[in-house]
Design a protein around this motif. Structure first.
Motif, mmCIF file in Angstrom:
data_model
loop_
_atom_site.group_PDB
_atom_site.id
_atom_site.type_symbol
_atom_site.label_atom_id
_atom_site.label_comp_id
_atom_site.label_asym_id
_atom_site.label_seq_id
_atom_site.Cartn_x
_atom_site.Cartn_y
_atom_site.Cartn_z
ATOM 1 N N ALA A 99 -113.887 44.273 32.789
ATOM 2 C CA ALA A 99 -112.609 43.569 32.923
ATOM 3 C C ALA A 99 -112.051 43.198 31.549
ATOM 4 C CB ALA A 99 -112.794 42.321 33.785
ATOM 5 N N LEU A 100 -112.907 42.680 30.665
ATOM 6 C CA LEU A 100 -112.455 42.324 29.319
ATOM 7 C C LEU A 100 -111.932 43.548 28.577
ATOM 8 C CD1 LEU A 100 -115.257 39.863 28.131
ATOM 9 C CD2 LEU A 100 -112.836 39.323 28.459
ATOM 10 N N ALA A 101 -112.642 44.670 28.711
ATOM 11 C CA ALA A 101 -112.221 45.895 28.022
ATOM 12 C C ALA A 101 -110.853 46.368 28.492
ATOM 13 C CB ALA A 101 -113.259 46.989 28.227
ATOM 14 N N LEU A 102 -110.523 46.047 29.747
ATOM 15 C CA LEU A 102 -109.231 46.447 30.315
ATOM 16 C C LEU A 102 -108.179 45.353 30.188
ATOM 17 C CD1 LEU A 102 -110.559 48.200 33.542
ATOM 18 C CD2 LEU A 102 -109.447 49.326 31.603
ATOM 19 N N GLY A 103 -108.562 44.205 29.648
ATOM 20 C CA GLY A 103 -107.618 43.103 29.507
ATOM 21 C C GLY A 103 -107.250 42.454 30.816
ATOM 22 N N THR A 104 -108.189 42.420 31.745
ATOM 23 C CA THR A 104 -107.910 41.807 33.042
ATOM 24 C C THR A 104 -109.065 40.879 33.421
ATOM 25 O OG1 THR A 104 -107.288 42.271 35.326
ATOM 26 C CG2 THR A 104 -108.939 43.722 34.365
ATOM 27 N N LYS A 105 -109.129 40.473 34.695
ATOM 28 C CA LYS A 105 -110.175 39.576 35.174
ATOM 29 C C LYS A 105 -110.883 40.225 36.365
ATOM 30 C CE LYS A 105 -107.674 35.376 33.821
ATOM 31 N NZ LYS A 105 -107.099 34.083 34.306
ATOM 32 N N THR A 106 -111.959 39.594 36.782
ATOM 33 C CA THR A 106 -112.655 40.056 37.982
ATOM 34 C C THR A 106 -112.221 39.219 39.180
ATOM 35 O OG1 THR A 106 -114.537 38.580 37.609
ATOM 36 C CG2 THR A 106 -114.675 40.808 36.682
ATOM 37 N N GLU A 107 -112.305 39.841 40.335
ATOM 38 C CA GLU A 107 -112.062 39.117 41.584
ATOM 39 C C GLU A 107 -112.923 39.751 42.671
ATOM 40 O OE1 GLU A 107 -107.965 39.447 42.645
ATOM 41 O OE2 GLU A 107 -108.101 41.568 43.180
ATOM 42 N N LEU A 108 -113.205 38.972 43.714
ATOM 43 C CA LEU A 108 -114.034 39.466 44.805
ATOM 44 C C LEU A 108 -113.261 40.524 45.582
ATOM 45 C CD1 LEU A 108 -116.643 39.322 46.420
ATOM 46 C CD2 LEU A 108 -115.661 37.421 47.733
#
Length: 287
Positions: A99-108
């Motif tokens: 997620a960090l590498a893509l500039g986003t966050k994680t979600e379920l």
């Protein structure tokens, strides 16, 4: 006929441009506590489908290393398989690092949530306490379904806990018994159009007492003269147990590429090697 010809000229470079890579994540691999089995298995899966592995990297359970590696691979445009680090223990960082590498966050992920809940219920075997999805233990298990936003799931036939894919990166567990069928599913689901598109072949011969520095100009000349053909050199200090030319220092010299391109290059390589004063020893093919 003109349109068909144009279509072929567009398709062939596109197929050749696709590269497959592997990232193996885990301190246990780097420390030697466990032997990596993913590399050989992925090579096998690709070769069975007429594909090949272009590169592989081994990375520690270090968030900075994992994130930096994934940033590079996401930018490469390659098809990448990543094994390990997608569990829910403190040393599992891959989901968050992707997620960090893509500039986003994680979600379920909703589908992952359903699959994990189903796994919890089946493992509970009728025990209402173990089946309670709200217990801290079971809530923690749902972390295995937290993927970078925009991910799709990869089914896991072994225990139903899915992996995830995003941007042609396929994240599977570090357990080979789970990873192998999941990688096969990804290839068969997403890349059948690439299977056996090239009539790939390779052939080689032995050069007893060969010297790479002497052979290198010939190798470079062959590749320049025959585009699409690669020349390889595998030096050996010798193995007395094999006997014959294999017992002494030698080089296995060969070419690889589309079988339709190899005939002329093969003749040029053999002729050029003999012109340098070497004797060629042909490799016997198994019956």
């Amino acid at each position: 006929m003109v349109e068909a010809s144009k279509q072929v000229s567009i398709d062939v470079p596109e197929v050749k441009a696709r590269r497959f890579g592997l990232i193996v994540i885990g301190d246990e691999i780097l420390s030697g506590r466990r032997q990596d089995k993913h590399l050989s298995k992925l090579i096998e899966l690709l070769n069975e489908r007429g594909l090949s592995l272009s590169w592989a990297k081994y990375v520690a359970d270090d968030p900075e290393q994992i994130t930096a590696t994934l940033k590079d691979s996401f930018a490469s445009g390659d098809v990448v398989f990543s094994t390990g680090g997608i569990g829910a223990t403190p040393d599992d960082h891959t989901r968050q690092c992707a997620a960090l590498a893509l500039g986003t966050k994680t979600e379920l992920h909703p589908s992952a949530q359903e699959l994990i809940a189903g796994r919890i219920q089946s493992m509970a075997e009728g025990d209402p306490i173990k089946a309670d999805l709200n217990t801290p233990e079971n809530q923690h298990r749902f972390k295995m379904g937290e993927f970078p936003i925009g991910s799709d799931i990869i089914p896991n036939p072994y225990n139903q806990i899915p992996g995830f894919c995003i941007r042609e990166h396929y994240f599977v567990p570090g357990f080979p018994v789970m990873a192998a069928p999941m990688m096969a599913w990804c290839l068969d689901t997403h890349y059948q159009n690439l299977f056996h598109r090239e009539n790939w072949a390779e052939q080689s011969f032995i050069v007893p007492k060969g010297i790479e520095s002497t052979l290198s100009p010939l190798m470079e000349r062959i590749e320049a003269t025959f585009p699409g053909v690669k020349v390889f050199s595998l030096p050996s200090v010798g193995d007395a147990s094999k006997g014959g030319v294999y017992a002494e220092r030698h080089i296995e010299l060969g070419i690889k590429g589309n079988a339709n391109l190899l005939d002329s290059a093969w003749i040029a390589l053999r002729t050029g090697t003999e012109a340098l004063g070497y004797v060629i020893h042909d490799i016997s093919k198994p019956d």
